[in-house]
Design an enzyme around this catalytic site. Structure first.
Site, PDB file in Angstrom:
ATOM      1  N   SER A 130      41.340  41.891  16.643  1.00  0.00           N
ATOM      2  CA  SER A 130      41.036  41.422  17.991  1.00  0.00           C
ATOM      3  C   SER A 130      39.605  41.847  18.317  1.00  0.00           C
ATOM      4  O   SER A 130      38.705  41.648  17.478  1.00  0.00           O
ATOM      5  CB  SER A 130      42.076  41.985  18.968  1.00  0.00           C
ATOM      6  OG  SER A 130      41.806  41.621  20.279  1.00  0.00           O
ATOM      7  N   TYR A 187      35.416  33.139  24.489  1.00  0.00           N
ATOM      8  CA  TYR A 187      35.775  33.989  23.344  1.00  0.00           C
ATOM      9  C   TYR A 187      36.916  34.951  23.662  1.00  0.00           C
ATOM     10  O   TYR A 187      37.900  35.056  22.927  1.00  0.00           O
ATOM     11  CB  TYR A 187      34.526  34.773  22.934  1.00  0.00           C
ATOM     12  CG  TYR A 187      34.729  35.869  21.930  1.00  0.00           C
ATOM     13  CD1 TYR A 187      34.963  35.577  20.588  1.00  0.00           C
ATOM     14  CD2 TYR A 187      34.662  37.212  22.318  1.00  0.00           C
ATOM     15  CE1 TYR A 187      35.143  36.605  19.667  1.00  0.00           C
ATOM     16  CE2 TYR A 187      34.827  38.230  21.401  1.00  0.00           C
ATOM     17  CZ  TYR A 187      35.065  37.922  20.073  1.00  0.00           C
ATOM     18  OH  TYR A 187      35.234  38.945  19.163  1.00  0.00           O
ATOM     19  N   LYS A 204      41.021  36.507  22.250  1.00  0.00           N
ATOM     20  CA  LYS A 204      41.185  37.886  21.759  1.00  0.00           C
ATOM     21  C   LYS A 204      42.210  38.650  22.601  1.00  0.00           C
ATOM     22  O   LYS A 204      42.939  39.498  22.081  1.00  0.00           O
ATOM     23  CB  LYS A 204      39.828  38.602  21.742  1.00  0.00           C
ATOM     24  CG  LYS A 204      38.857  38.015  20.711  1.00  0.00           C
ATOM     25  CD  LYS A 204      39.413  38.162  19.298  1.00  0.00           C
ATOM     26  CE  LYS A 204      38.406  37.812  18.229  1.00  0.00           C
ATOM     27  NZ  LYS A 204      38.925  38.010  16.861  1.00  0.00           N
TER      28      LYS A 204
END
Ligand SMILES: CCCCCCCCCCCCCCC[C@@H](O)[C@@H](N)CO
Length: 271
Positions: free
Chosen positions: A140, A154, A158
């Site tokens: 992650s 982004y 994650k």
């Protein structure tokens, strides 16, 4: 004299560079056979050449965003070796930018690779691993703990990877599969080199507080910690601190970010 037992098999996505490639190097050093997955066959071959030990390296050009390609790659590995002992999902992409500057395609491609690319491989590998045990380690990011401006495309993927890891840690235990996740800070990789000139000032200034590590250091620490059975793998003290205290520290970071954004409003500062 009994035949030597075959080496354990590790499958690593994002295997042609960065943390994925560094994990391959570390696991080869620990006697594993590694199957490296990455999109670009040329880069995969170049990366493998840096590892040596060609007899213990398989190369599979795969785009992890393609679920069928992931199924086919895992099936090929299972049919060749009959086992998967460790899956490391390290494939990831980043396209930083303020929300106003990112189009839908940028959001979608990052989610497809960073989240679904992780999910596709795990879905394919679990039936092979079930009952035999093994490890799954999801890569992650430190950006999965707090909202950092400039990572709207982004970080959601994650965060989702972190959630998936927490849930699979619970659900796959009965299959003997030990799930862990790692939250690296900025890591010196070709990806970070590509990202640096595009990062808004706020993204850079907050990320820099997390420090920067080499891919080799991240790999060595995450693999050593995963081998103890730990869930959260912290490459650095700062990331361990962030994992523990992020919700308390969030208002401080939000305050810092609001100030930086206010200062840079309209100027679109980059490094
Ligand atoms: C006293 C300790 C202070 C700690 C402050 C921590 C600030 C938050 C730092 C988070 C850094 C995360 C950066 C990760 C970004 C990468 O995933 C990205 N560069 C991908 O290439």
């Amino acid at each position: 004299m009994p035949a030597p037992s075959p080496p354990k098999v590790a499958v690593i996505s994002g295997g042609s560079s960065g943390i994925g490639l560094a994990c391959a190097r570390t696991l080869l050093g620990r006697g594993y056979h590694v199957a490296l997955l990455a999109r670009d066959p040329g880069r995969l071959h170049d990366a493998a050449a840096t590892l040596g030990a060609p007899a213990r390296v398989d190369l599979l050009p795969v785009d992890v965003a393609d679920a069928a390609a992931c199924q086919a790659a895992i099936a090929a590995i299972a049919s060749r070796h009959g086992r998967i002992d460790w899956l490391i999902t390290s494939a990831g992409i980043v396209e930083p930018g303020l929300f106003r500057d990112l189009d839908l395609a940028a959001h979608r491609v990052q989610m497809e690779t960073n989240y679904f690319g992780t999910l596709h491989l795990i879905q394919a590998a679990v039936p092979v691993m079930r009952g035999h045990g093994g490890r799954i380690t999801l890569v992650s990011s430190g950006a999965a703990f707090i909202g950092i401006a400039g990572y709207s495309g982004y970080a959601p993927g994650k965060f989702a990877v972190r959630a998936l890891a927490e849930i699979l840690r619970l659900e796959l235990a009965e299959d003997g599969i030990v799930v862990s996740f790692v939250a690296p800070p900025d890591t010196e990789t070709p990806q970070l080199e590509g990202e640096r000139p595009k990062r808004p000032a706020v993204t850079r200034l907050i990320s820099e507080q997390g420090g920067t590590m080499s891919a080799g250091e991240v790999a060595e620490r995450m693999i050593t910690q995963a081998e103890t059975g730990a869930f959260f793998l912290s490459p650095s003290r700062t990331m361990a601190w962030l994992a523990r205290f992020h919700s308390l520290y969030r208002p401080v970071l939000a305050w810092q970010q609001r100030r930086i954004l206010k200062r840079s409003r309209g100027t679109d500062q980059k490094p």
